[in-house]
Scaffold this motif. Structure first.
Motif, mmCIF file in Angstrom:
data_model
loop_
_atom_site.group_PDB
_atom_site.id
_atom_site.type_symbol
_atom_site.label_atom_id
_atom_site.label_comp_id
_atom_site.label_asym_id
_atom_site.label_seq_id
_atom_site.Cartn_x
_atom_site.Cartn_y
_atom_site.Cartn_z
ATOM 1 N N GLY A 34 -17.840 -13.118 0.968
ATOM 2 C CA GLY A 34 -17.483 -12.434 -0.274
ATOM 3 C C GLY A 34 -17.215 -10.958 -0.098
ATOM 4 O O GLY A 34 -16.242 -10.427 -0.635
ATOM 5 N N ASP A 35 -18.058 -10.272 0.685
ATOM 6 C CA ASP A 35 -17.841 -8.841 0.871
ATOM 7 C C ASP A 35 -16.596 -8.564 1.702
ATOM 8 O O ASP A 35 -15.905 -7.573 1.487
ATOM 9 C CB ASP A 35 -19.081 -8.158 1.464
ATOM 10 N N VAL A 36 -16.269 -9.462 2.632
ATOM 11 C CA VAL A 36 -15.048 -9.306 3.419
ATOM 12 C C VAL A 36 -13.830 -9.490 2.520
ATOM 13 O O VAL A 36 -12.876 -8.705 2.559
ATOM 14 C CB VAL A 36 -15.013 -10.297 4.605
ATOM 15 N N LEU A 37 -13.863 -10.545 1.681
ATOM 16 C CA LEU A 37 -12.741 -10.776 0.762
ATOM 17 C C LEU A 37 -12.608 -9.639 -0.249
ATOM 18 O O LEU A 37 -11.486 -9.253 -0.614
ATOM 19 C CB LEU A 37 -12.907 -12.120 0.049
ATOM 20 N N ALA A 38 -13.730 -9.092 -0.687
ATOM 21 C CA ALA A 38 -13.677 -7.964 -1.617
ATOM 22 C C ALA A 38 -12.997 -6.767 -0.962
ATOM 23 O O ALA A 38 -12.204 -6.065 -1.599
ATOM 24 C CB ALA A 38 -15.081 -7.591 -2.085
ATOM 25 N N ARG A 39 -13.284 -6.514 0.303
ATOM 26 C CA ARG A 39 -12.667 -5.387 1.013
ATOM 27 C C ARG A 39 -11.166 -5.586 1.160
ATOM 28 O O ARG A 39 -10.372 -4.738 0.828
ATOM 29 C CB ARG A 39 -13.316 -5.208 2.396
ATOM 30 N N ILE A 40 -10.768 -6.742 1.687
ATOM 31 C CA ILE A 40 -9.347 -6.915 1.975
ATOM 32 C C ILE A 40 -8.529 -7.212 0.725
ATOM 33 O O ILE A 40 -7.318 -7.057 0.737
ATOM 34 C CB ILE A 40 -9.089 -7.977 3.069
ATOM 35 N N TRP A 51 -6.543 -0.756 -3.086
ATOM 36 C CA TRP A 51 -6.282 0.382 -2.202
ATOM 37 C C TRP A 51 -6.172 -0.085 -0.755
ATOM 38 O O TRP A 51 -5.333 0.405 -0.003
ATOM 39 C CB TRP A 51 -7.359 1.442 -2.357
ATOM 40 N N THR A 52 -7.014 -1.019 -0.369
ATOM 41 C CA THR A 52 -6.984 -1.529 1.003
ATOM 42 C C THR A 52 -5.627 -2.123 1.327
ATOM 43 O O THR A 52 -5.048 -1.824 2.375
ATOM 44 C CB THR A 52 -8.094 -2.581 1.222
ATOM 45 N N VAL A 53 -5.124 -2.954 0.445
ATOM 46 C CA VAL A 53 -3.828 -3.595 0.701
ATOM 47 C C VAL A 53 -2.749 -2.542 0.886
ATOM 48 O O VAL A 53 -1.970 -2.594 1.847
ATOM 49 C CB VAL A 53 -3.456 -4.574 -0.438
ATOM 50 N N GLN A 54 -2.698 -1.553 0.024
ATOM 51 C CA GLN A 54 -1.665 -0.523 0.115
ATOM 52 C C GLN A 54 -1.808 0.310 1.391
ATOM 53 O O GLN A 54 -0.811 0.643 2.037
ATOM 54 C CB GLN A 54 -1.705 0.381 -1.115
ATOM 55 N N ILE A 55 -3.039 0.643 1.751
ATOM 56 C CA ILE A 55 -3.260 1.455 2.954
ATOM 57 C C ILE A 55 -2.932 0.661 4.212
ATOM 58 O O ILE A 55 -2.295 1.181 5.139
ATOM 59 C CB ILE A 55 -4.704 1.999 2.970
#
Length: 120
Positions: A15-21, A25-29
């Protein structure tokens, strides 16, 4: 043969990995850094709406997760450049697909939200 996604409901820690990716902002960066390494202010200029604080948080989290490398050049003042790690590069195709999907469906989702909100 079982699909790795069959394990998703019982997979501790995913869950925390999916929340990050999955973070906007993560996707755009990740998409931005997939083109070439960038400095902080360049990233900030190219990611609409991100605050300096949120960019700092996101880059630190991506670095902590091993998806981004932070390189400091010994200059005055020090220059910091961000690039994707090998793991970060492996995420680029998926991140691009998410970004393309979001762009292609943004009007539909905006209209659906308006319709839903008006019906409430």
């Amino acid at each position: 043969m079982t699909d790795v996604l069959d394990e998703l409901p019982n997979c501790a820690g995913v869950g925390d990995v999916l929340a990050r990716i999955g973070d906007k902002w993560t996707v755009q960066i990740v998409v931005l850094l997939s083109r070439r390494p960038e400095r902080f202010n360049s990233i900030k200029r190219q990611v609409p709406g991100i605050s300096q604080q949120m960019l700092t948080r996101t880059l630190k989290a991506l670095e902590r997760d091993g998806l981004v490398h932070r390189a400091v050049r010994n200059t005055t003042p020090p220059q910091v450049q961000y690039s994707l790690s090998e793991a970060g590069m492996s995420l680029t195709q998926t991140a691009r697909q998410l970004a393309v999907w979001a762009i292609e469906h943004r009007e539909f989702i905006r209209d659906s939200r308006a319709s839903y909100d008006n019906a409430q």
